[in-house]
Design an enzyme around this catalytic site. Structure first.
Site, PDB file in Angstrom:
ATOM      1  N   CYS A   2      -0.132  -5.902   6.998  1.00 43.57           N
ATOM      2  CA  CYS A   2      -0.175  -6.289   8.405  1.00 43.57           C
ATOM      3  C   CYS A   2       0.943  -5.552   9.140  1.00 43.57           C
ATOM      4  CB  CYS A   2       0.078  -7.787   8.562  1.00 43.57           C
ATOM      5  SG  CYS A   2      -1.096  -8.812   7.672  1.00 43.57           S
ATOM      6  N   GLY A  28      -3.584  -3.349  10.754  1.00 39.37           N
ATOM      7  CA  GLY A  28      -4.471  -4.506  10.655  1.00 39.37           C
ATOM      8  C   GLY A  28      -5.347  -4.579  11.884  1.00 39.37           C
ATOM      9  N   ASN A 103       4.374 -10.123   6.785  1.00 43.04           N
ATOM     10  CA  ASN A 103       3.617  -8.995   6.231  1.00 43.04           C
ATOM     11  C   ASN A 103       3.898  -8.934   4.744  1.00 43.04           C
ATOM     12  OD1 ASN A 103       2.422  -6.496   5.626  1.00 43.04           O
ATOM     13  ND2 ASN A 103       4.296  -5.376   6.175  1.00 43.04           N
ATOM     14  N   GLY A 104       2.854  -8.868   3.928  1.00 43.17           N
ATOM     15  CA  GLY A 104       3.062  -8.729   2.488  1.00 43.17           C
ATOM     16  C   GLY A 104       2.212  -9.677   1.691  1.00 43.17           C
ATOM     17  N   TYR A 258       0.063   7.072   2.903  1.00 46.00           N
ATOM     18  CA  TYR A 258      -1.103   6.721   3.712  1.00 46.00           C
ATOM     19  C   TYR A 258      -0.807   5.850   4.933  1.00 46.00           C
ATOM     20  CZ  TYR A 258      -5.451   4.268   4.954  1.00 46.00           C
ATOM     21  OH  TYR A 258      -6.509   3.719   5.629  1.00 46.00           O
TER      22      TYR A 258
END
Ligand code: SF4
Length: 492
Positions: A2, A28, A103-104, A258
């Site tokens: 995210c 996201g 996030n995670g 990426y």
């Protein structure tokens, strides 16, 4: 995976949060939310919804969310269904009024869930952010009689870090107080911060998953939040920073390969330059095949957009022309971070259109940043063959992804990875290419110029014990099956 941001400073912080969320949209695309703290009315304002940032917010929405501090979130679900109750920031009212953007992924989610429930806390979702928020609120309650608010906060976040296993970054907004930013002790997931001096002489602070947000919004002195660090900034001007828990630093290599915006910097490594070096290393890997005559490429074809930088530097190093033989429709969402194979397959065929004149009769070196499930690669190779390519060699600037990620990137099981249990011949056959060439692991380390990387998905060696991850994966599958039986929304 995210995107999160938190801002504390000017009265219209939601406007900056809204603009900043566009720089995190690629992390996201399923949902987004903003929560602000309104000092005049002593209340939170929250706006969130399913879809893209542009579909959820507009000027009217932003004008109705006043406040000097905001949190923002763009969601790609790795835990919990894609429904509004899971959209962040999440909030709770005990003991202070808290909001969390996270996030995670928590490897020991089930253990933390049990702990929270044992303390009588009810949970509404299967979202690890909710468990984290509940755990923080419980720790803060335990510290209820502490006189010093900052101590109480840092004790609570430290207690959390001591029991939460995983890769995560969190932003906690405390009603009437400020924002606490914290990052997992292994430094797996990114979090950066910067500051700005306002006309009044006061400081404005911004935290974000990417440095692009900070640059875009004009913040200076951009730094990483250190692994295991908590930084607290208060509405009263307080600034407090402290390393709470220390472990060996292992940053996720996939952010450079990426995920992150190429105009950013992470851990002092320029992302564009890192991808350029990955392309040069690929050239070194491919060159012996050309020298021996096994490959006679006419040109290099980048997979837009994330394969382009490595493809360009590889083409330059090999002295080959770069041809944009696959054109991307910019209005289709990023396929890797779509939830569900079916959605991904459809997006790929709509997203990329071939330029026949650049393909027919040519020997192509097709360069992608990575090969995860192989669905994109297979579709692209088929497309190039249908347009008359003489041969297609697929080149990946990431080594084979052979193991799941339990730290928030959505390849949770070995089965869904094309390199999970196949050798190079099996991968080549399944994709339908003439040859598949991967960047060797050692070249990845050299290109990124770091040894303290997490490469768990490439080697199966993770920076922390991930034994509980399989229990979590099983539980997730059971949840999925139950939801299918009850005809409820699920994410694949
Ligand atoms: S396992 Fe792979 S994708 Fe996951 S954090 Fe580690 S390097 Fe990143």
């Amino acid at each position: 995976m995210c995107g999160i941001l938190g801002i504390l400073g000017q009265s219209n912080s939601a406007a900056s949060a809204y603009r900043g969320l566009f720089t995190l949209q690629h992390r996201g695309q399923d949902a987004a939310g903003i929560v602000t703290w309104d000092e005049q009315e002593s209340r939170f304002h929250i706006k969130k919804g399913l879809g893209l940032v542009s579909q959820i917010f507009d000027e009217n929405v932003i004008n109705s969310t006043p406040g000097r501090m905001s949190l923002g979130h763009t969601r790609y679900p790795t835990s919990g269904a894609n429904q509004l109750s899971n959209v962040q920031p999440l909030m709770c009212s005990r003991p202070h009024g808290l909001a969390l953007a996270f996030n995670g992924n928590l490897v020991n989610y089930l253990d933390l869930r049990r702990r929270v429930r044992c303390k009588g806390q009810f949970l509404f979702t299967e979202n690890d952010a909710e468990v984290m928020l509940a755990q923080i609120s419980l720790f803060m309650e335990e510290e209820a009689f502490a006189f010093d608010f900052e101590k109480k906060l840092s004790h609570s976040i430290k207690s959390l870090m001591q029991i939460a296993k995983g890769g995560y970054a969190g932003l906690l907004q405390i009603a009437g107080k400020g924002i606490a930013a914290f990052r997992d002790p292994w430094g797996i997931r990114p979090l950066l911060w910067g500051e700005k001096t306002l006309a009044s002489g006061e400081k404005e602070y911004l935290f974000s998953s990417e440095s692009s947000t900070l640059k875009f919004l004009g913040f200076k002195n951009i730094k990483d939040v250190s692994p295991g660090e908590m930084i607290y900034v208060g509405l009263d001007g307080t600034f407090h920073s402290e390393i709470l828990v220390s472990r060996n630093h292992h940053f996720c290599m996939f952010e450079w390969v990426y995920f992150s915006n190429p105009d950013g910097i992470l851990e002092n490594v320029d992302i564009y330059q890192a991808r350029t070096r990955l392309g040069e290393a690929l050239a070194k890997t491919v060159a012996p095949y050309i020298k021996s005559g096994e490959l006679r490429p006419d040109c290099v074809v980048p997979v837009p957009d994330s394969g382009r930088i490595a493809a360009q530097s590889m083409a330059e190093a090999l002295g080959l022309p770069l041809r944009e033989a696959l054109i991307k429709n910019r209005y289709i969402q990023r396929s890797f971070i779509m939830d569900g194979q079916d959605k991904r397959e459809k997006a790929i065929s709509h997203k990329l259109r071939p330029v026949e004149g650049q393909i027919k009769g040519k020997n192509l070196l097709l360069v992608d940043d990575s090969i995860v499930r192989g669905s994109t690669s297979k579709r692209m190779v088929t497309m190039l063959r249908e347009c008359g390519a003489n041969s297609v060699t697929l080149v990946s600037s990431c080594p084979p992804i052979t193991h799941p990620c339990t730290f928030g990137i959505d390849f949770p099981t070995k089965d869904e990875l094309i390199a999970g249990d196949r050798d190079n011949d099996g991968i080549t056959k399944l994709i339908g290419a003439d040859k598949v060439i991967y960047l060797p692991l050692i070249e990845l380390y050299m290109a990124l110029g770091k040894t303290n990387l997490c490469t768990g998905c490439l080697t199966g060696k993770y920076p922390l014990n991930c034994d509980e991850a399989s229990e979590f994966a099983e539980w997730r599958n059971e949840q999925k099956e139950q939801k299918l039986e009850n005809n409820m929304p699920i994410r694949e």
